[in-house]
Design a protein around this motif. Sequence first.
Motif, PDB file in Angstrom:
ATOM      1  N   ALA A  57       0.834  -1.203   0.000  1.00 31.25           N
ATOM      2  CA  ALA A  57       0.000   0.000   0.000  1.00 31.25           C
ATOM      3  C   ALA A  57       0.869   1.254   0.000  1.00 31.25           C
ATOM      4  O   ALA A  57       0.575   2.236  -0.686  1.00 31.25           O
ATOM      5  N   ASP A  58       1.943   1.215   0.769  1.00 33.34           N
ATOM      6  CA  ASP A  58       2.908   2.314   0.806  1.00 33.34           C
ATOM      7  C   ASP A  58       4.208   1.811   0.191  1.00 33.34           C
ATOM      8  O   ASP A  58       4.844   0.889   0.730  1.00 33.34           O
ATOM      9  N   PRO A  59       4.656   2.382  -0.940  1.00 33.85           N
ATOM     10  CA  PRO A  59       5.880   1.912  -1.604  1.00 33.85           C
ATOM     11  C   PRO A  59       7.101   1.886  -0.697  1.00 33.85           C
ATOM     12  O   PRO A  59       8.017   1.086  -0.902  1.00 33.85           O
ATOM     13  N   MET A  60       7.126   2.762   0.322  1.00 32.22           N
ATOM     14  CA  MET A  60       8.271   2.806   1.212  1.00 32.22           C
ATOM     15  C   MET A  60       8.355   1.565   2.116  1.00 32.22           C
ATOM     16  O   MET A  60       9.384   1.315   2.735  1.00 32.22           O
ATOM     17  N   ASP A  61       7.271   0.782   2.171  1.00 27.48           N
ATOM     18  CA  ASP A  61       7.278  -0.463   2.951  1.00 27.48           C
ATOM     19  C   ASP A  61       7.850  -1.633   2.162  1.00 27.48           C
ATOM     20  O   ASP A  61       8.010  -2.731   2.708  1.00 27.48           O
ATOM     21  N   THR A  62       8.144  -1.401   0.886  1.00 32.32           N
ATOM     22  CA  THR A  62       8.589  -2.481   0.001  1.00 32.32           C
ATOM     23  C   THR A  62       9.810  -3.201   0.559  1.00 32.32           C
ATOM     24  O   THR A  62       9.881  -4.440   0.553  1.00 32.32           O
ATOM     25  N   PHE A  63      10.781  -2.447   1.052  1.00 30.74           N
ATOM     26  CA  PHE A  63      12.030  -3.050   1.503  1.00 30.74           C
ATOM     27  C   PHE A  63      11.813  -3.975   2.699  1.00 30.74           C
ATOM     28  O   PHE A  63      12.338  -5.092   2.743  1.00 30.74           O
ATOM     29  N   ASP A  64      11.037  -3.519   3.674  1.00 31.44           N
ATOM     30  CA  ASP A  64      10.787  -4.326   4.866  1.00 31.44           C
ATOM     31  C   ASP A  64       9.967  -5.567   4.533  1.00 31.44           C
ATOM     32  O   ASP A  64      10.246  -6.668   5.040  1.00 31.44           O
ATOM     33  N   VAL A  65       8.953  -5.390   3.679  1.00 36.82           N
ATOM     34  CA  VAL A  65       8.092  -6.523   3.305  1.00 36.82           C
ATOM     35  C   VAL A  65       8.898  -7.571   2.538  1.00 36.82           C
ATOM     36  O   VAL A  65       8.731  -8.777   2.749  1.00 36.82           O
ATOM     37  N   ALA A  66       9.788  -7.110   1.657  1.00 34.78           N
ATOM     38  CA  ALA A  66      10.612  -8.044   0.876  1.00 34.78           C
ATOM     39  C   ALA A  66      11.478  -8.905   1.799  1.00 34.78           C
ATOM     40  O   ALA A  66      11.645 -10.113   1.566  1.00 34.78           O
ATOM     41  N   LYS A  67      12.022  -8.296   2.848  1.00 35.12           N
ATOM     42  CA  LYS A  67      12.855  -9.054   3.801  1.00 35.12           C
ATOM     43  C   LYS A  67      12.027 -10.105   4.533  1.00 35.12           C
ATOM     44  O   LYS A  67      12.488 -11.227   4.772  1.00 35.12           O
ATOM     45  N   LYS A  68      10.775  -9.739   4.907  1.00 36.47           N
ATOM     46  CA  LYS A  68       9.906 -10.695   5.596  1.00 36.47           C
ATOM     47  C   LYS A  68       9.580 -11.880   4.694  1.00 36.47           C
ATOM     48  O   LYS A  68       9.650 -13.042   5.119  1.00 36.47           O
ATOM     49  N   ILE A  69       9.213 -11.577   3.446  1.00 35.43           N
ATOM     50  CA  ILE A  69       8.815 -12.645   2.518  1.00 35.43           C
ATOM     51  C   ILE A  69       9.994 -13.573   2.217  1.00 35.43           C
ATOM     52  O   ILE A  69       9.814 -14.789   2.059  1.00 35.43           O
ATOM     53  N   LYS A  70      11.187 -12.988   2.155  1.00 35.51           N
ATOM     54  CA  LYS A  70      12.376 -13.791   1.843  1.00 35.51           C
ATOM     55  C   LYS A  70      12.613 -14.870   2.901  1.00 35.51           C
ATOM     56  O   LYS A  70      13.191 -15.935   2.613  1.00 35.51           O
ATOM     57  N   SER A  71      12.141 -14.618   4.112  1.00 33.27           N
ATOM     58  CA  SER A  71      12.356 -15.585   5.206  1.00 33.27           C
ATOM     59  C   SER A  71      11.295 -16.687   5.233  1.00 33.27           C
ATOM     60  O   SER A  71      11.427 -17.652   5.995  1.00 33.27           O
ATOM     61  N   PHE A  72      10.238 -16.560   4.401  1.00 35.31           N
ATOM     62  CA  PHE A  72       9.174 -17.562   4.393  1.00 35.31           C
ATOM     63  C   PHE A  72       9.651 -18.861   3.748  1.00 35.31           C
ATOM     64  O   PHE A  72      10.526 -18.867   2.873  1.00 35.31           O
ATOM     65  N   ASP A  73       9.022 -19.949   4.146  1.00 37.11           N
ATOM     66  CA  ASP A  73       9.309 -21.262   3.534  1.00 37.11           C
ATOM     67  C   ASP A  73       8.863 -21.266   2.077  1.00 37.11           C
ATOM     68  O   ASP A  73       7.882 -20.615   1.705  1.00 37.11           O
ATOM     69  N   HIS A  74       9.595 -22.014   1.251  1.00 40.04           N
ATOM     70  CA  HIS A  74       9.291 -22.230  -0.166  1.00 40.04           C
ATOM     71  C   HIS A  74       9.508 -20.962  -1.020  1.00 40.04           C
ATOM     72  O   HIS A  74       9.001 -20.882  -2.132  1.00 40.04           O
ATOM     73  N   VAL A  75      10.243 -19.957  -0.489  1.00 39.52           N
ATOM     74  CA  VAL A  75      10.628 -18.785  -1.280  1.00 39.52           C
ATOM     75  C   VAL A  75      12.103 -18.915  -1.605  1.00 39.52           C
ATOM     76  O   VAL A  75      12.953 -18.916  -0.704  1.00 39.52           O
ATOM     77  N   SER A  76      12.418 -19.070  -2.887  1.00 35.06           N
ATOM     78  CA  SER A  76      13.820 -19.261  -3.281  1.00 35.06           C
ATOM     79  C   SER A  76      14.590 -17.945  -3.349  1.00 35.06           C
ATOM     80  O   SER A  76      15.770 -17.892  -3.007  1.00 35.06           O
ATOM     81  N   SER A  77      13.930 -16.883  -3.820  1.00 33.72           N
ATOM     82  CA  SER A  77      14.589 -15.570  -3.898  1.00 33.72           C
ATOM     83  C   SER A  77      13.529 -14.488  -4.032  1.00 33.72           C
ATOM     84  O   SER A  77      12.375 -14.757  -4.369  1.00 33.72           O
ATOM     85  N   VAL A  78      13.960 -13.239  -3.766  1.00 41.42           N
ATOM     86  CA  VAL A  78      13.064 -12.086  -3.845  1.00 41.42           C
ATOM     87  C   VAL A  78      13.759 -10.974  -4.620  1.00 41.42           C
ATOM     88  O   VAL A  78      14.926 -10.677  -4.369  1.00 41.42           O
ATOM     89  N   GLU A  79      13.026 -10.358  -5.552  1.00 42.27           N
ATOM     90  CA  GLU A  79      13.570  -9.235  -6.315  1.00 42.27           C
ATOM     91  C   GLU A  79      12.619  -8.041  -6.185  1.00 42.27           C
ATOM     92  O   GLU A  79      11.408  -8.194  -6.256  1.00 42.27           O
ATOM     93  N   TYR A  80      13.206  -6.843  -6.019  1.00 38.31           N
ATOM     94  CA  TYR A  80      12.359  -5.644  -5.946  1.00 38.31           C
ATOM     95  C   TYR A  80      13.105  -4.387  -6.385  1.00 38.31           C
ATOM     96  O   TYR A  80      12.713  -3.274  -6.071  1.00 38.31           O
ATOM     97  N   GLY A  81      14.187  -4.539  -7.133  1.00 39.97           N
ATOM     98  CA  GLY A  81      14.902  -3.384  -7.667  1.00 39.97           C
ATOM     99  C   GLY A  81      15.430  -2.458  -6.602  1.00 39.97           C
ATOM    100  O   GLY A  81      15.392  -1.234  -6.758  1.00 39.97           O
ATOM    101  N   ASN A  82      15.933  -3.016  -5.526  1.00 43.48           N
ATOM    102  CA  ASN A  82      16.342  -2.220  -4.370  1.00 43.48           C
ATOM    103  C   ASN A  82      17.349  -1.125  -4.711  1.00 43.48           C
ATOM    104  O   ASN A  82      17.160   0.043  -4.367  1.00 43.48           O
TER     105      ASN A  82
END
Length: 297
Positions: free
Chosen positions: A131-156
């Motif tokens: 909802a807020d683009p500035m949350d992208t970085f924190d959310v990406a880190k959370k998702i990366k720690s989930f099971d069955h996620v091999s990698s995360v990309e978000y143009g950091n």
Amino acid sequence: MKARTLKRHLREGSKNILRNGWMTFASVASVTTTLILVGVFLVIMLNLNEMSEKVEEDVQIRAFIDIAANQEDIDALEKEITKLSEISTIEYSSKEEELENLMSSLGADGEAMAMVNQDNPLNAAFIIKTADPMDTFDVAKKIKSFDHVSSVEYGNNVIQKLFTFNEYARYIGIGLIAALVLTAAFLISNTIKITIMARSEEIGIMKLVGATNGFIRWPFFIEGLLMGILGSIVPIILVIGGYYYLYENMKDRTFVPFFELIPFSPFVWQVSLILLGIGAFIGVWGSVMSVRKFLKV
């Protein structure tokens, strides 16, 4: 204020401009230079802000799913991601869709990859927006720690550098504009000061015959206002002409995918009004500074 009195103030203010010749020219030239730079910074900053907003709208997270994950694992992962309060939208992209998108992004070169279609090496992914683009970085880190996620990309790297550049450019632009406005107001103040000193005897006589402070001050306010308005004419013309040329020559060219100039109208008219307002403000402010400090009546 009566029409006759206003006419008198306008006449006196105009005469003051002509009386001071070179000082008036220097003041108007200072306002002109200031507003040209202000106009350039405004155009750049407003377009950078527009570009940043578009980038923010397009910011998304691609969470690639482990190739060994089955449908039950994928469903569980989607539910876990959806629970995050920052999430705005989530969309599933299959391996086939990921390959199709990759081939499409490569254009003609992508056709050479058609042979890979039989043995697709790509992972399926979830495409996520916050909802807020500035949350992208924190959310990406959370998702990366989930099971069955091999990698995360978000143009950091690209996004962070763009936001940082925009922020620094805004602060530098505001600081420079403030310094230029103060310089122009100081010159106008000095010009009006000379007028007051030259007419000190006349002002004293006017006080003796009952002239109020407001009656004496008005011509100086009008003098400053006219100098500010005169100084804004050339910058407005340059902004209108320059932006029209730039917009017409760049609107059909895409150097950067998310870069697009703000449409010519009503943008330039809004910037022109801002420049006119700043010019008038500089002039009146300069005259107020001068009158308050030097007009002893």
